[in-house]
Design a protein around this motif. Structure first.
Motif, PDB file in Angstrom:
ATOM      1  N   ASP A  27       9.137   0.207 -15.611  1.00 49.45           N
ATOM      2  CA  ASP A  27       9.268   1.641 -15.412  1.00 49.45           C
ATOM      3  C   ASP A  27       8.271   2.097 -14.348  1.00 49.45           C
ATOM      4  N   ALA A  28       8.040   3.409 -14.261  1.00 49.00           N
ATOM      5  CA  ALA A  28       7.213   3.963 -13.196  1.00 49.00           C
ATOM      6  C   ALA A  28       5.797   3.392 -13.176  1.00 49.00           C
ATOM      7  N   ARG A  29       5.326   2.888 -14.327  1.00 47.39           N
ATOM      8  CA  ARG A  29       3.970   2.328 -14.363  1.00 47.39           C
ATOM      9  C   ARG A  29       3.824   1.122 -13.439  1.00 47.39           C
ATOM     10  N   ALA A  30       4.953   0.479 -13.099  1.00 43.99           N
ATOM     11  CA  ALA A  30       4.900  -0.705 -12.236  1.00 43.99           C
ATOM     12  C   ALA A  30       4.399  -0.375 -10.840  1.00 43.99           C
ATOM     13  N   LEU A  31       4.477   0.914 -10.453  1.00 49.57           N
ATOM     14  CA  LEU A  31       4.015   1.288  -9.115  1.00 49.57           C
ATOM     15  C   LEU A  31       2.501   1.269  -8.995  1.00 49.57           C
ATOM     16  N   GLY A  32       1.797   1.322 -10.127  1.00 50.92           N
ATOM     17  CA  GLY A  32       0.351   1.192 -10.120  1.00 50.92           C
ATOM     18  C   GLY A  32      -0.331   2.119  -9.141  1.00 50.92           C
ATOM     19  N   LEU A  33      -1.071   1.549  -8.209  1.00 53.62           N
ATOM     20  CA  LEU A  33      -1.835   2.333  -7.242  1.00 53.62           C
ATOM     21  C   LEU A  33      -1.130   2.458  -5.891  1.00 53.62           C
ATOM     22  N   VAL A  34       0.143   2.068  -5.842  1.00 53.04           N
ATOM     23  CA  VAL A  34       0.874   2.159  -4.586  1.00 53.04           C
ATOM     24  C   VAL A  34       1.062   3.623  -4.198  1.00 53.04           C
ATOM     25  N   MET A  35       0.804   3.945  -2.946  1.00 54.69           N
ATOM     26  CA  MET A  35       1.032   5.291  -2.440  1.00 54.69           C
ATOM     27  C   MET A  35       2.533   5.465  -2.186  1.00 54.69           C
ATOM     28  N   VAL A  36       3.017   6.684  -2.419  1.00 55.47           N
ATOM     29  CA  VAL A  36       4.458   6.937  -2.321  1.00 55.47           C
ATOM     30  C   VAL A  36       4.707   8.127  -1.396  1.00 55.47           C
ATOM     31  N   ALA A  37       5.621   7.942  -0.445  1.00 59.80           N
ATOM     32  CA  ALA A  37       6.035   9.025   0.445  1.00 59.80           C
ATOM     33  C   ALA A  37       7.520   9.311   0.231  1.00 59.80           C
ATOM     34  N   ALA A  38       7.879  10.567   0.359  1.00 58.58           N
ATOM     35  CA  ALA A  38       9.267  10.991   0.193  1.00 58.58           C
ATOM     36  C   ALA A  38       9.683  11.800   1.408  1.00 58.58           C
ATOM     37  N   GLN A  63       0.827  -1.202   0.000  1.00 56.44           N
ATOM     38  CA  GLN A  63       0.000   0.000   0.000  1.00 56.44           C
ATOM     39  C   GLN A  63       0.871   1.266   0.000  1.00 56.44           C
ATOM     40  N   TRP A  64       2.073   1.172   0.618  1.00 56.05           N
ATOM     41  CA  TRP A  64       2.946   2.341   0.706  1.00 56.05           C
ATOM     42  C   TRP A  64       4.389   1.981   0.352  1.00 56.05           C
ATOM     43  N   LEU A  65       5.017   2.892  -0.408  1.00 59.49           N
ATOM     44  CA  LEU A  65       6.467   2.888  -0.587  1.00 59.49           C
ATOM     45  C   LEU A  65       6.998   4.176   0.035  1.00 59.49           C
ATOM     46  N   ILE A  66       7.990   4.051   0.900  1.00 59.77           N
ATOM     47  CA  ILE A  66       8.586   5.233   1.528  1.00 59.77           C
ATOM     48  C   ILE A  66      10.050   5.321   1.111  1.00 59.77           C
ATOM     49  N   PHE A  67      10.419   6.436   0.508  1.00 57.86           N
ATOM     50  CA  PHE A  67      11.806   6.693   0.094  1.00 57.86           C
ATOM     51  C   PHE A  67      12.392   7.739   1.036  1.00 57.86           C
ATOM     52  N   THR A  68      13.555   7.438   1.604  1.00 57.26           N
ATOM     53  CA  THR A  68      14.136   8.338   2.592  1.00 57.26           C
ATOM     54  C   THR A  68      15.269   9.196   2.054  1.00 57.26           C
ATOM     55  N   SER A  69      15.653   8.992   0.778  1.00 53.90           N
ATOM     56  CA  SER A  69      16.760   9.773   0.222  1.00 53.90           C
ATOM     57  C   SER A  69      16.734   9.707  -1.298  1.00 53.90           C
ATOM     58  N   THR A  70      17.443  10.646  -1.915  1.00 56.03           N
ATOM     59  CA  THR A  70      17.569  10.633  -3.372  1.00 56.03           C
ATOM     60  C   THR A  70      18.310   9.388  -3.834  1.00 56.03           C
ATOM     61  N   ASN A  71      19.278   8.930  -3.044  1.00 56.44           N
ATOM     62  CA  ASN A  71      20.021   7.726  -3.423  1.00 56.44           C
ATOM     63  C   ASN A  71      19.100   6.517  -3.507  1.00 56.44           C
ATOM     64  N   GLY A  72      18.164   6.422  -2.570  1.00 54.49           N
ATOM     65  CA  GLY A  72      17.214   5.324  -2.596  1.00 54.49           C
ATOM     66  C   GLY A  72      16.339   5.361  -3.835  1.00 54.49           C
ATOM     67  N   VAL A  73      15.903   6.563  -4.217  1.00 54.46           N
ATOM     68  CA  VAL A  73      15.077   6.704  -5.424  1.00 54.46           C
ATOM     69  C   VAL A  73      15.859   6.264  -6.660  1.00 54.46           C
ATOM     70  N   ARG A  74      17.081   6.773  -6.796  1.00 52.43           N
ATOM     71  CA  ARG A  74      17.887   6.431  -7.984  1.00 52.43           C
ATOM     72  C   ARG A  74      18.149   4.935  -8.061  1.00 52.43           C
ATOM     73  N   SER A  75      18.516   4.353  -6.925  1.00 53.79           N
ATOM     74  CA  SER A  75      18.840   2.922  -6.916  1.00 53.79           C
ATOM     75  C   SER A  75      17.605   2.081  -7.225  1.00 53.79           C
ATOM     76  N   PHE A  76      16.455   2.477  -6.677  1.00 50.25           N
ATOM     77  CA  PHE A  76      15.216   1.738  -6.938  1.00 50.25           C
ATOM     78  C   PHE A  76      14.876   1.761  -8.424  1.00 50.25           C
ATOM     79  N   PHE A  77      14.900   2.943  -9.026  1.00 45.99           N
ATOM     80  CA  PHE A  77      14.502   3.031 -10.440  1.00 45.99           C
ATOM     81  C   PHE A  77      15.552   2.430 -11.374  1.00 45.99           C
ATOM     82  N   ASP A  78      16.823   2.466 -10.967  1.00 45.37           N
ATOM     83  CA  ASP A  78      17.841   1.766 -11.763  1.00 45.37           C
ATOM     84  C   ASP A  78      17.552   0.264 -11.788  1.00 45.37           C
ATOM     85  N   ARG A  79      17.199  -0.268 -10.632  1.00 43.21           N
ATOM     86  CA  ARG A  79      16.911  -1.707 -10.560  1.00 43.21           C
ATOM     87  C   ARG A  79      15.594  -2.038 -11.252  1.00 43.21           C
TER      88      ARG A  79
END
Length: 495
Positions: free
Chosen positions: A330-341, A307-323
């Motif tokens: 791509d970003a469409r895989a997140l679907g209806l997941v809520m995202v916190a930064a 239900q939630w993805l929480i990113f705590t840093s820019t490094n986490g965002v970059r590493s997640f999307f690289d993987r």
């Protein structure tokens, strides 16, 4: 029999000192060179573009000191080109403005070696511009004359009588050693004693110094000035009072230490340099892949279960999307997941990847999310994407509220060895994470307190400030929000 590859020599101007004045063509050639033969006046930041695979040869020349004779430089360029190498002959300023580029081009042509000329910003133009002195001006100077400053009393190279009669601006390159002779010759040939003069030392760099005077007193005023320096003579010198823009920058002359990981330092460095600072990079950590991608791959496989993805840093965002891209998604895989930064910079990194975060706390602290999330976490599955190191408060509280929480390790930070001896005469030290604080004190050891004693300390946010306090140092400056822009603004305001 294999055909011998054909080499080529590029005579490239590196500009007057400010690395941002390097041309796009020059940067491209440096980054693709097999051999770089460089002069002494080329900025270290420009030389940092030289590939590790390239051969870097210092052939630097300064007044009175020649590392390699000019004839040997000619032979070197020809030899390397005949070996099939792509050779960049790197010169400060412009290669054809008192740079002996013409002589080198002649030798290459005579040897049948292909070459190309890449002009650079000459210090004769760029230096005065950074000093707030236009070399031409409709009301003051319709002409500009460039003169070598190496000419002495007995030189036949300059017609002093003709030069003194010329109106407009006169720029003497490398002229400080003969400044008294230059001023005397101009005065003896008819120029007035009160003619305005400026000596510009280390032009276009954070160490730039401008000394003003007249033909009558400039030699005394400029005694001991640091080289390289150039001399500007003419009425345009007086315009500096109105348009001295470079030295008026808020951080001009300040030496600022950036402790971020090298791969992240460029953004903060650029902001500080635009404000006039001289930046010393002192990277204490590097961002590295995790020891295992297991938790990150597991998250990507079952994103719809969260239900939630929480990113705590820019490094986490970059590493997640690289993987994510590694798995063909791509970003469409997140679907209806809520995202916190956590933090505006983290939110901006998400936006750059095509995701608008649903939740951004006002403070750059993971715990600042807790008042904004549901008090009852039963039935809610959350993934916290972060580095291997970090606090457990957010995870433990969400679990206490009944939630299912998975820690996803997207990267790790590694401590780098650093030599604190480079930190001399420092005005400001910046810290952008608690780990940079801890690693600074580890690297500097018993010298940490003395380094920071006379320097101001700037923190990007509360967690970083708390880390400083644990080491007994109260930050002088704290950014209002956790972004490098806010940190820069806070530093500028403090000065």
């Amino acid at each position: 029999m294999a055909r011998q590859p054909i080499g080529k020599v590029f005579l490239v101007g590196a500009g007057p000192g400010d690395p941002y004045l390097l041309t796009l063509r020059a940067a491209e050639l440096i980054e693709s060179a097999d051999v770089v033969a460089t002069d002494a006046l080329v900025s270290p930041d420009v030389l940092s573009r030289v590939p590790r695979s390239a051969e870097l040869i210092f052939v630097g020349k300064r007044a009175g000191a020649h590392a390699v004779p000019q004839e040997e430089i000619h032979r070197l360029l020809i030899q390397k080109a005949r070996e099939g190498k792509r050779v960049v002959r790197l010169k400060g300023g412009d290669p054809f403005v008192f740079g002996r580029g013409g002589e080198e081009a002649e030798e290459l042509a005579a040897a049948g070696v292909e070459f190309e000329i890449v002009p650079g910003v000459s210090s004769a133009i760029g230096g005065p511009a950074y000093a707030g002195i236009p070399v031409t001006h409709r009301a003051h100077a319709a002409t500009v004359t460039l003169v070598t400053g190496h000419e002495g009393d007995d030189s036949a190279g300059v017609d002093w009588a003709a030069l003194a009669r010329l109106r407009g601006t006169k720029v003497f390159m490398m002229g400080t050693a003969n400044l008294a002779v230059i001023a005397k010759n101009l005065r003896q040939n008819g120029m007035r004693d009160a003619e305005p003069v400026a000596v510009i030392s280390k032009a276009t760099t954070p160490e730039q110094q401008v000394i003003r005077g007249t033909l009558a007193d400039i030699a005394d005023r400029a005694q001991g000035v640091a080289t390289p320096a150039l001399v500007v003579v003419g009425a345009v010198v007086q315009l500096r009072d109105a348009i001295n823009w470079f030295e008026s920058k808020p951080l001009f002359g300040k030496r600022v230490v950036v402790t971020r990981a090298r791969e992240q330092a460029s953004g903060l460095r650029r902001l500080l340099e635009e404000a006039g600072a001289q930046v010393i990079e002192f990277p204490l950590i590097e961002i590295a892949p995790p020891d295992s991608y297991e938790s990150l791959d597991r998250l990507i496989d079952v994103l719809d279960d969260y239900q939630w993805l929480i990113f705590t840093s820019t490094n986490g965002v970059r590493s997640f999307f690289d993987r994510l891209r590694f798995h063909g998604k791509d970003a469409r895989a997140l679907g209806l997941v809520m995202v916190a930064a956590v933090g505006e910079s983290t939110a901006d990194e998400l936006r750059a990847s095509g995701i608008e975060p649903d939740l951004v706390p006002p403070k750059f602290q993971s715990a600042a999310l807790l008042p904004l999330l549901e008090g009852d976490q039963r039935g809610i599955r959350t993934a916290i994407v972060r580095g291997a190191e970090g606090g457990e408060e957010l995870i433990e509280e969400l679990r206490r509220r009944g939630g299912e929480v998975d820690l996803v390790v997207a990267y790790q930070t590694r401590r780098l060895a650093a030599d604190p001896a480079i930190l001399q005469d420092i005005d400001i030290v910046t810290f952008t994470s608690a780990s940079t604080v801890d690693n600074f004190y580890a690297a500097a050891a018993d010298r940490a307190a003395s380094i920071l004693q006379d320097a101001r300390v700037a923190s990007i946010g509360p967690m970083t400030s708390d880390a400083l306090r644990k080491h007994g140092r109260e930050p002088n400056v704290e950014a209002s929000s956790a972004s490098i822009e806010s940190l820069r603004d806070a530093i500028v305001e403090a000065f």
